[in-house]
Design a protein around this motif. Structure first.
Motif, PDB file in Angstrom:
ATOM      1  N   ALA A   1      11.327  -6.856  -2.682  1.00 16.80           N
ATOM      2  CA  ALA A   1      10.657  -7.212  -1.386  1.00 16.80           C
ATOM      3  C   ALA A   1      10.782  -8.462  -1.359  1.00 16.80           C
ATOM      4  O   ALA A   1      10.334  -9.217  -0.066  1.00 16.80           O
ATOM      5  CB  ALA A   1       9.201  -6.965  -1.613  1.00 16.80           C
ATOM      6  N   ASP A   2      11.708  -9.236  -2.283  1.00 20.26           N
ATOM      7  CA  ASP A   2      11.849 -11.072  -1.717  1.00 20.26           C
ATOM      8  C   ASP A   2      10.743 -11.593  -1.724  1.00 20.26           C
ATOM      9  O   ASP A   2      10.414 -12.635  -0.879  1.00 20.26           O
ATOM     10  CB  ASP A   2      12.764 -10.936  -0.576  1.00 20.26           C
ATOM     11  CG  ASP A   2      13.385 -12.520  -0.562  1.00 20.26           C
ATOM     12  OD1 ASP A   2      13.586 -13.163  -1.672  1.00 20.26           O
ATOM     13  OD2 ASP A   2      13.824 -12.882   0.496  1.00 20.26           O
TER      14      ASP A   2
ATOM     15  N   GLY B   1      -0.173  -0.522 -11.395  1.00 18.66           N
ATOM     16  CA  GLY B   1      -0.019  -1.946 -10.420  1.00 18.66           C
ATOM     17  C   GLY B   1       1.052  -1.613  -9.248  1.00 18.66           C
ATOM     18  O   GLY B   1       1.356  -0.673  -8.830  1.00 18.66           O
ATOM     19  N   ASP B   2       1.368  -2.801  -8.800  1.00 19.02           N
ATOM     20  CA  ASP B   2       2.543  -2.762  -7.619  1.00 19.02           C
ATOM     21  C   ASP B   2       3.806  -2.583  -8.218  1.00 19.02           C
ATOM     22  O   ASP B   2       4.772  -3.532  -8.537  1.00 19.02           O
ATOM     23  CB  ASP B   2       2.351  -3.879  -6.852  1.00 19.02           C
ATOM     24  CG  ASP B   2       1.282  -4.186  -5.857  1.00 19.02           C
ATOM     25  OD1 ASP B   2       0.859  -3.152  -5.920  1.00 19.02           O
ATOM     26  OD2 ASP B   2       0.909  -5.419  -5.498  1.00 19.02           O
ATOM     27  N   VAL B   3       4.271  -1.320  -8.236  1.00 18.83           N
ATOM     28  CA  VAL B   3       5.583  -1.057  -9.044  1.00 18.83           C
ATOM     29  C   VAL B   3       6.704  -0.455  -8.018  1.00 18.83           C
ATOM     30  O   VAL B   3       7.573  -0.208  -8.359  1.00 18.83           O
ATOM     31  CB  VAL B   3       5.361   0.093 -10.210  1.00 18.83           C
ATOM     32  CG1 VAL B   3       4.512  -0.555 -11.305  1.00 18.83           C
ATOM     33  CG2 VAL B   3       4.780   1.193  -9.718  1.00 18.83           C
ATOM     34  N   PHE B   4       6.070  -0.261  -6.834  1.00 18.01           N
ATOM     35  CA  PHE B   4       7.127   0.124  -5.729  1.00 18.01           C
ATOM     36  C   PHE B   4       7.150  -0.877  -4.848  1.00 18.01           C
ATOM     37  O   PHE B   4       6.428  -2.045  -4.474  1.00 18.01           O
ATOM     38  CB  PHE B   4       6.503   1.467  -5.157  1.00 18.01           C
ATOM     39  CG  PHE B   4       6.269   2.572  -5.933  1.00 18.01           C
ATOM     40  CD1 PHE B   4       6.884   3.481  -6.478  1.00 18.01           C
ATOM     41  CD2 PHE B   4       4.801   2.795  -5.997  1.00 18.01           C
ATOM     42  CE1 PHE B   4       6.425   4.595  -7.156  1.00 18.01           C
ATOM     43  CE2 PHE B   4       4.233   3.832  -7.180  1.00 18.01           C
ATOM     44  CZ  PHE B   4       5.205   4.506  -7.708  1.00 18.01           C
ATOM     45  N   ALA B   5       8.239  -0.998  -4.198  1.00 20.77           N
ATOM     46  CA  ALA B   5       8.555  -2.013  -3.204  1.00 20.77           C
ATOM     47  C   ALA B   5       9.225  -1.264  -1.885  1.00 20.77           C
ATOM     48  O   ALA B   5       9.832  -0.346  -1.564  1.00 20.77           O
ATOM     49  CB  ALA B   5       9.794  -2.918  -3.546  1.00 20.77           C
ATOM     50  N   TRP B   6       8.599  -1.940  -0.605  1.00 18.90           N
ATOM     51  CA  TRP B   6       9.078  -1.860   0.653  1.00 18.90           C
ATOM     52  C   TRP B   6       9.953  -2.980   0.656  1.00 18.90           C
ATOM     53  O   TRP B   6       9.569  -4.005   1.077  1.00 18.90           O
ATOM     54  CB  TRP B   6       8.085  -1.744   1.559  1.00 18.90           C
ATOM     55  CG  TRP B   6       8.511  -1.659   3.080  1.00 18.90           C
ATOM     56  CD1 TRP B   6       8.524  -2.566   4.017  1.00 18.90           C
ATOM     57  CD2 TRP B   6       8.832  -0.221   3.582  1.00 18.90           C
ATOM     58  NE1 TRP B   6       8.946  -1.578   5.337  1.00 18.90           N
ATOM     59  CE2 TRP B   6       9.230  -0.494   4.968  1.00 18.90           C
ATOM     60  CE3 TRP B   6       8.708   1.047   3.212  1.00 18.90           C
ATOM     61  CZ2 TRP B   6       9.506   0.554   6.033  1.00 18.90           C
ATOM     62  CZ3 TRP B   6       9.069   1.947   3.977  1.00 18.90           C
ATOM     63  CH2 TRP B   6       9.579   1.938   5.430  1.00 18.90           C
ATOM     64  N   PRO B   7      11.478  -2.928   0.512  1.00 20.36           N
ATOM     65  CA  PRO B   7      12.343  -3.988   0.477  1.00 20.36           C
ATOM     66  C   PRO B   7      12.658  -4.598   1.685  1.00 20.36           C
ATOM     67  O   PRO B   7      12.515  -4.130   3.067  1.00 20.36           O
ATOM     68  CB  PRO B   7      13.702  -3.212  -0.052  1.00 20.36           C
ATOM     69  CG  PRO B   7      13.354  -1.779   0.546  1.00 20.36           C
ATOM     70  CD  PRO B   7      11.986  -1.540   0.704  1.00 20.36           C
TER      71      PRO B   7
ATOM     72  N   LEU C   1      13.594  -5.245   5.473  1.00 25.70           N
ATOM     73  CA  LEU C   1      12.794  -4.311   6.163  1.00 25.70           C
ATOM     74  C   LEU C   1      11.596  -5.120   6.706  1.00 25.70           C
ATOM     75  O   LEU C   1      10.874  -6.083   5.964  1.00 25.70           O
ATOM     76  CB  LEU C   1      12.222  -3.021   5.612  1.00 25.70           C
ATOM     77  CG  LEU C   1      13.378  -1.866   5.390  1.00 25.70           C
ATOM     78  CD1 LEU C   1      12.757  -0.991   4.425  1.00 25.70           C
ATOM     79  CD2 LEU C   1      14.126  -1.525   6.511  1.00 25.70           C
ATOM     80  N   PRO C   2      11.037  -4.910   8.100  1.00 23.02           N
ATOM     81  CA  PRO C   2       9.602  -5.526   8.308  1.00 23.02           C
ATOM     82  C   PRO C   2       8.651  -5.224   7.328  1.00 23.02           C
ATOM     83  O   PRO C   2       8.608  -4.253   6.784  1.00 23.02           O
ATOM     84  CB  PRO C   2       9.197  -4.930   9.795  1.00 23.02           C
ATOM     85  CG  PRO C   2      10.641  -4.285  10.092  1.00 23.02           C
ATOM     86  CD  PRO C   2      11.418  -3.783   8.781  1.00 23.02           C
ATOM     87  N   LEU C   3       7.715  -6.352   7.057  1.00 19.37           N
ATOM     88  CA  LEU C   3       6.464  -6.332   6.449  1.00 19.37           C
ATOM     89  C   LEU C   3       6.801  -5.915   4.987  1.00 19.37           C
ATOM     90  O   LEU C   3       6.258  -5.194   4.052  1.00 19.37           O
ATOM     91  CB  LEU C   3       5.717  -4.908   6.796  1.00 19.37           C
ATOM     92  CG  LEU C   3       5.121  -5.011   8.469  1.00 19.37           C
ATOM     93  CD1 LEU C   3       4.260  -3.895   8.548  1.00 19.37           C
ATOM     94  CD2 LEU C   3       4.289  -6.506   8.344  1.00 19.37           C
ATOM     95  N   ALA C   4       7.821  -6.362   4.370  1.00 17.49           N
ATOM     96  CA  ALA C   4       8.640  -6.286   2.905  1.00 17.49           C
ATOM     97  C   ALA C   4       7.440  -6.755   2.072  1.00 17.49           C
ATOM     98  O   ALA C   4       6.848  -7.734   2.063  1.00 17.49           O
ATOM     99  CB  ALA C   4       9.911  -7.052   2.785  1.00 17.49           C
TER     100      ALA C   4
END
Length: 184
Positions: A110-111, A133-139, A142-145
């Motif tokens: 997600a940078d 926890g936060d183990v997934f990413a909207w990379p 992409l908007p709202l990464a």
């Protein structure tokens, strides 16, 4: 921001399909000010320049308040699923000193750089329940990464269920418990 955008889209999705959430919009919520206070405290805990210890305590307290609101409204379709997601996040945050553990790979995808200020989600040395926890990413790019958790997925699913339960086609008169109105 990603969860907020996802929940907003879930709430608007019936309108995009030519339906409206009659039941949800006409519902009388219990303790509505509690959820607004919770959201305000979330902003203070994550954005205000306060000591990290106070931010952590406020962060955990916001989940306790949100769970109280959800418990009071547990009769609403979808709310039990939202409650499961919020409890998953809240318990994990409480067990990790006010921070939701994050996966380093999810943050990288997600940078996101979580080195400055209080982070409501961060890589921890010895996290408790790290899989929640936060183990997934909207990379990125992409908007709202951003990163997200199993709890966030449950919250979004519950909001979607709440939005779609009791929907009606636009332009149709609301039904009254299956009782036909008498013709005069």
């Amino acid at each position: 921001m990603l969860l907020l955008a996802t929940c907003t889209l879930a709430l608007l999705s019936p309108l995009l399909a030519g339906r409206w959430s009659a039941r949800l919009l006409l519902l009388r919520w219990r303790w509505p000010l509690l959820i607004w206070a919770t959201l305000a405290l979330q902003v203070v805990a994550t954005e205000a320049p306060i000591p990290a210890t106070l931010a952590s305590v406020l962060h955990v307290a916001t989940y306790a308040a949100a769970l109280a609101f959800l418990w009071a409204n547990r009769h609403v379709a979808g709310v039990p699923v939202v409650t499961a997601g919020a409890a998953s996040n809240g318990i994990t945050i409480a067990l990790n000193g006010g921070v939701l553990p994050a996966s380093a790979s999810a943050l990288a995808a997600a940078d996101i750089d979580r080195t400055a200020g209080f982070a409501n989600s961060a890589v921890l040395d010895h996290p408790v329940l790290p899989w929640l926890g936060d183990v997934f990413a909207w990379p990125a790019p992409l908007p709202l990464a951003n990163t997200f958790s199993v709890g966030d997925l449950l919250i979004a699913l519950g909001v979607t269920l709440a939005a779609w339960t009791g929907t009606q086609r636009l332009g149709r008169r609301p039904e009254h418990d299956g009782v036909a109105e008498s013709q005069a």
